[in-house]
Design a protein around this motif. Structure first.
Motif, PDB file in Angstrom:
ATOM      1  N   ALA A 236      -3.557   9.005   1.379  1.00  0.00           N
ATOM      2  CA  ALA A 236      -3.477   7.888   2.317  1.00  0.00           C
ATOM      3  C   ALA A 236      -3.363   8.386   3.753  1.00  0.00           C
ATOM      4  N   LYS A 237      -2.663   9.494   3.950  1.00  0.00           N
ATOM      5  CA  LYS A 237      -2.535  10.047   5.289  1.00  0.00           C
ATOM      6  C   LYS A 237      -3.885  10.519   5.825  1.00  0.00           C
TER       7      LYS A 237
ATOM      8  N   ALA B 161       2.827  10.048  -6.765  1.00  0.00           N
ATOM      9  CA  ALA B 161       3.124   9.406  -5.480  1.00  0.00           C
ATOM     10  C   ALA B 161       2.890  10.363  -4.317  1.00  0.00           C
TER      11      ALA B 161
ATOM     12  N   ALA C 190      -0.880  10.603  -3.801  1.00  0.00           N
ATOM     13  CA  ALA C 190      -1.411   9.377  -3.207  1.00  0.00           C
ATOM     14  C   ALA C 190      -1.017   9.262  -1.739  1.00  0.00           C
ATOM     15  N   ALA C 191       0.216   9.662  -1.398  1.00  0.00           N
ATOM     16  CA  ALA C 191       0.654   9.583  -0.006  1.00  0.00           C
ATOM     17  C   ALA C 191      -0.152  10.527   0.880  1.00  0.00           C
TER      18      ALA C 191
ATOM     19  N   GLN D  94       0.848  -1.189   0.000  1.00  0.00           N
ATOM     20  CA  GLN D  94       0.000   0.000   0.000  1.00  0.00           C
ATOM     21  C   GLN D  94       0.882   1.235   0.000  1.00  0.00           C
ATOM     22  N   GLN D  95       0.706   2.077  -1.000  1.00  0.00           N
ATOM     23  CA  GLN D  95       1.456   3.327  -1.100  1.00  0.00           C
ATOM     24  C   GLN D  95       2.966   3.097  -1.036  1.00  0.00           C
TER      25      GLN D  95
END
Length: 277
Positions: free
Chosen positions: A256-257, A249, A252-253, A173-174
């Protein structure tokens, strides 16, 4: 005591016997990370090959293949490709075909959404039967068949003492690797007393029958300005460039946070309610 030791009537009412998931972070070095990527690549290829075989069998001969017919060919496929599929656990390859079978079953159940071919970039998980292809050694490192050496694991919490590990999923994931254990154990009761009614809201997260109103954290709203900047930076990049990959990226990070903060807040809230009521 294991789940099979309980009488069937007691399983129905004893909520302490349950199946829970324990997720841990993996920190492989470059060689082991490359091996995990190669494993997912081969598993994705097997999934696509199985899907193609089913499509061609029905198109040419009107034959509907199932899991059993395809699993019987695995031994020959591993022997023909010792440096590819032959490197990995046989039962893990069976899980790939079971995954394809579940996809077909879901398609026939809902009547739409025919199974699609998967790209290696979006094939993130590999399922193992614990003790067969994946084990945890005494030095607390995860060992996977086909991956050289043991993978360092961050054990941020201990497993239950009387656990029975059923399956393990190695996932990405990520850009980070994780392992998820399905643990069957008799968990202790940690609930409070009394009852409460909960009403989910729109402007607030929820309200209880005791009059408590829990505000919504609004994590996405707080990060809205920064996310817009990242999305605009991504839109300015040329398709296929390394700069676009880095911008993607970063976006996406950050997303996700936000999801992690939401999930952490909901876990703490639910734990507080269960401990009180």
């Amino acid at each position: 005591m294991r789940l099979g030791d309980y009488p069937r009537e007691q399983i129905r009412y004893d909520l302490r016997v349950a199946l829970r998931s324990y997720k841990y972070r993996l920190r492989p070095n470059r060689a082991r990370a490359a091996a995990l990527d190669a494993m997912r690549w081969d598993f994705c290829g097997l999934y696509n090959a199985g899907l193609q075989q089913r499509i061609e069998a029905y198109r040419r001969r009107r034959v509907s293949l199932g899991y059993a017919q395809q699993a019987n060919e695995l031994k020959a496929c591993r022997a023909a490709d010792p440096d590819g599929l032959g490197r990995w656990s046989f039962t893990a390859l069976q899980q790939v075909l079971r995954r394809l079978q579940q996809t077909y079953a879901a398609f026939f159940k809902r009547g739409r959404g025919f199974p699609r071919f998967r790209t290696a970039a979006r094939y993130h998980a590999a399922t193992f039967r614990f003790g067969d292809g994946l084990t945890v050694k005494k030095h607390r490192r995860l060992e996977v068949v086909g991956v050289p050496g043991g993978i360092k694991t961050v054990w941020h919490r201990d497993l239950p003492e009387d656990e029975s590990l059923a399956t393990a999923i190695v996932m990405r994931q990520q850009g980070k690797s994780y392992v998820v254990f399905s643990v069957e154990a008799a968990f202790a009761e940690t609930c409070g007393t009394g009852t409460v009614g909960i009403d989910l809201g729109l402007t607030s997260l929820c309200a209880t029958s005791d009059g408590d109103i829990i505000p919504a954290p609004r994590y996405a709203h707080r990060a809205q300005t920064a996310q817009r900047q990242r999305q605009r930076a991504l839109a300015r990049c040329r398709l296929g460039s390394k700069r676009r990959q880095k911008a993607k990226a970063r976006l996406a990070a950050a997303s996700a946070k936000i999801a992690q903060r939401r999930r952490d807040h909901l876990h703490k809230l639910s734990r507080a309610l269960v401990s009180r009521y």
